[in-house]
Design a protein around this motif. Sequence first.
Motif, PDB file in Angstrom:
ATOM      1  N   SER B 136     -22.875   0.404  23.233  1.00 23.75           N
ATOM      2  CA  SER B 136     -23.085   1.792  23.911  1.00 23.75           C
ATOM      3  C   SER B 136     -24.578   2.278  23.608  1.00 23.75           C
ATOM      4  N   PRO B 199     -26.828  -6.085  31.101  1.00 24.80           N
ATOM      5  CA  PRO B 199     -25.812  -4.994  31.806  1.00 24.80           C
ATOM      6  C   PRO B 199     -26.458  -4.219  32.889  1.00 24.80           C
ATOM      7  N   LYS B 200     -25.884  -3.932  33.793  1.00 25.49           N
ATOM      8  CA  LYS B 200     -26.309  -2.888  35.042  1.00 25.49           C
ATOM      9  C   LYS B 200     -25.809  -1.711  34.846  1.00 25.49           C
ATOM     10  N   GLY B 201     -26.667  -0.710  34.592  1.00 28.81           N
ATOM     11  CA  GLY B 201     -26.431   0.609  34.485  1.00 28.81           C
ATOM     12  C   GLY B 201     -27.601   1.164  33.558  1.00 28.81           C
ATOM     13  N   ARG B 202     -27.560   2.588  33.123  1.00 23.61           N
ATOM     14  CA  ARG B 202     -28.704   3.190  32.492  1.00 23.61           C
ATOM     15  C   ARG B 202     -29.165   2.216  31.284  1.00 23.61           C
ATOM     16  N   GLY B 204     -28.830  -0.826  30.580  1.00 27.09           N
ATOM     17  CA  GLY B 204     -29.222  -2.025  31.059  1.00 27.09           C
ATOM     18  C   GLY B 204     -30.577  -1.954  31.423  1.00 27.09           C
ATOM     19  N   ARG B 205     -31.034  -0.901  32.103  1.00 27.98           N
ATOM     20  CA  ARG B 205     -32.238  -0.481  32.768  1.00 27.98           C
ATOM     21  C   ARG B 205     -33.392  -0.524  31.556  1.00 27.98           C
TER      22      ARG B 205
END
Lengths: 122, 241
Positions: B136, B199-202, B204-205
Amino acid sequence: MNKDKIFKLAKGFRGRAKNCIRIARERVEKALQYSYRDRRNKKRDMRSLWIERINAGTRLHGVNYGNFMHGLMKENIQLNRKVLSELAMHEPYSFKALVNVSRTAFPGNNAVPKKEGLSSIL
Amino acid sequence: MATTIPTSAFIATPLRCSTGRSSAIWVQKAQFSASSSSLGVSLSLKRPSLRLVSVRCETNGAGMPVIPAEERWMYEESEINGPDIWNKTWYPKAADHVNTEKTWYIVDASDKILGRMASTIANYIRGKNLATYTPSVDMGAYVIVINAEKVAVSGQKRSQKLYRRHSGRPGGMKIETFDQLQKRIPERIVEHAVRGMLPKGRLGRTLFTHLKVYKGSEHPHQAQKPIPLPIRDKRIQFVKK
């Protein structure tokens, strides 16, 4: 009487779910279901986090997690994954010693095949 | 006759505080002072020459002030003996993932197989090579890719691999092959590959912003002193048949 308990559990919810009883009741029920399920999931997640950390720690020494644990099982070292991951983070030298113990017990796929006789001199 | 300094005196317990944890361990590594043994003269050293704890009488092993036994009921366990690191899984504090102190790696993409290189890059950006990996939290490193226009693919992918994008309007799908995109915007190929592996998500960005891809062999990050990315994949080098 129940409404106060519901609103107490609904603190921090988004929008009307913290203020309006009909919506809050649904959301609180769901939240309690999730927390029941996640008390069991947390144990699984923690163990997988320890395994990921141990994997990273052992790969620094050229051994992957599977071979490392196999070597430890062979030597009957009963340290659990929680302690192993904390060792990998906080006690790098002790962890390296453990990796060496495991490597001698189970060399893994990188075992150099012993040459016999004349070929060992070549 | 050289004196042998007992090495056990130097192996101090690691600090329990999490800030600067990793540096604390390495600082307290056992230091063998070879200088005195090379003198060949017997010296009587009463104390080790390097003092690892500044004022010993006022602190206990964890570096915390000693609390007398009568007052111990007033304090919590973590205040008496320091934070419990063995029973609670470590979670990084803000000081453990400061962006300015992260390592920078550099990869030369010339003649490297695209997917294999992107996979190792994504691992390092995510921080999966570190024992302190946390899913995380952004614990990974920064990666610079140079010579992105020279990245290689095997088989017929150079003319057959399609890159699709859609503008959102009906009939708005645009298709390009690998070599067309490489002529137009070569950085996008490596970015597309690595983005698919993060990873795709906040989180990951934000991880994706730690990847820096450049067309030639120049990059503006000399001040970060990037080190070459250690690649362990044996089949990453493109072999022309």
